[in-house]
Design an enzyme around this catalytic site. Sequence first.
Site, PDB file in Angstrom:
ATOM      1  N   ARG A 121       0.805  -1.225   0.000  1.00  0.00           N
ATOM      2  CA  ARG A 121       0.000   0.000   0.000  1.00  0.00           C
ATOM      3  C   ARG A 121       0.832   1.267   0.000  1.00  0.00           C
ATOM      4  NH1 ARG A 121      -2.041  -3.060   3.907  1.00  0.00           N
ATOM      5  NH2 ARG A 121      -3.307  -4.730   3.079  1.00  0.00           N
TER       6      ARG A 121
ATOM      7  N   GLU B 240       5.075 -11.591  14.491  1.00  0.00           N
ATOM      8  CA  GLU B 240       4.641 -12.334  15.674  1.00  0.00           C
ATOM      9  C   GLU B 240       4.791 -13.831  15.474  1.00  0.00           C
ATOM     10  OE1 GLU B 240       0.247 -12.384  16.307  1.00  0.00           O
ATOM     11  OE2 GLU B 240       0.236 -10.960  14.656  1.00  0.00           O
TER      12      GLU B 240
END
Length: 179
Positions: A66, A103
């Site tokens: 993006r 993560e």
Amino acid sequence: MASGDARVAGIAASIRVIPDFPKPGIMFQDITTLLLDPNAFRDTIDLFVERYKDQGITVVAGVEARGFIFGPPIALAIGAKFVPLRKPKKLPGEVISEEYSLEYGTDKIEMHVGAVEASDRALVVDDLIATGGTLCAAVKLLERVGAKVVECACVIELPELKGRDKLGDRPVFVLVKAD
């Protein structure tokens, strides 16, 4: 944050929030609705251009994917080159890369060797700052070749994820802080 500017309210209102996407508990900040609103999209670009037009920025580095939407019009408007920072194995030719933690593992971003020079003043652009891992990797990549990173610019920030902490004293400018 540009909260004092009335245009920010229109930008914030144009961002759709999708609950439980891509997994339960995530409130996904969907910018596609911002892109469907020409006024909000223009205001987004204009606010960034107004901030950076007189800062001597020579390169706008857009983070995949993006950052590729917002970075090029900003670069064109301020007279800077645009450099895509891509996921691994997406750029032809010689690249340098920076690994960062997720993560659930690690990832990398890459840029072409020679695209950014030590004399460059860089702006890093992405749609969102969450944990700060991707932006931090982008900054490190640019700094490794000697560029001066002036600021990181994002449309949206998820403040509860404390992404700014990972960037240390590097400045971050956001238009909308998500709840």
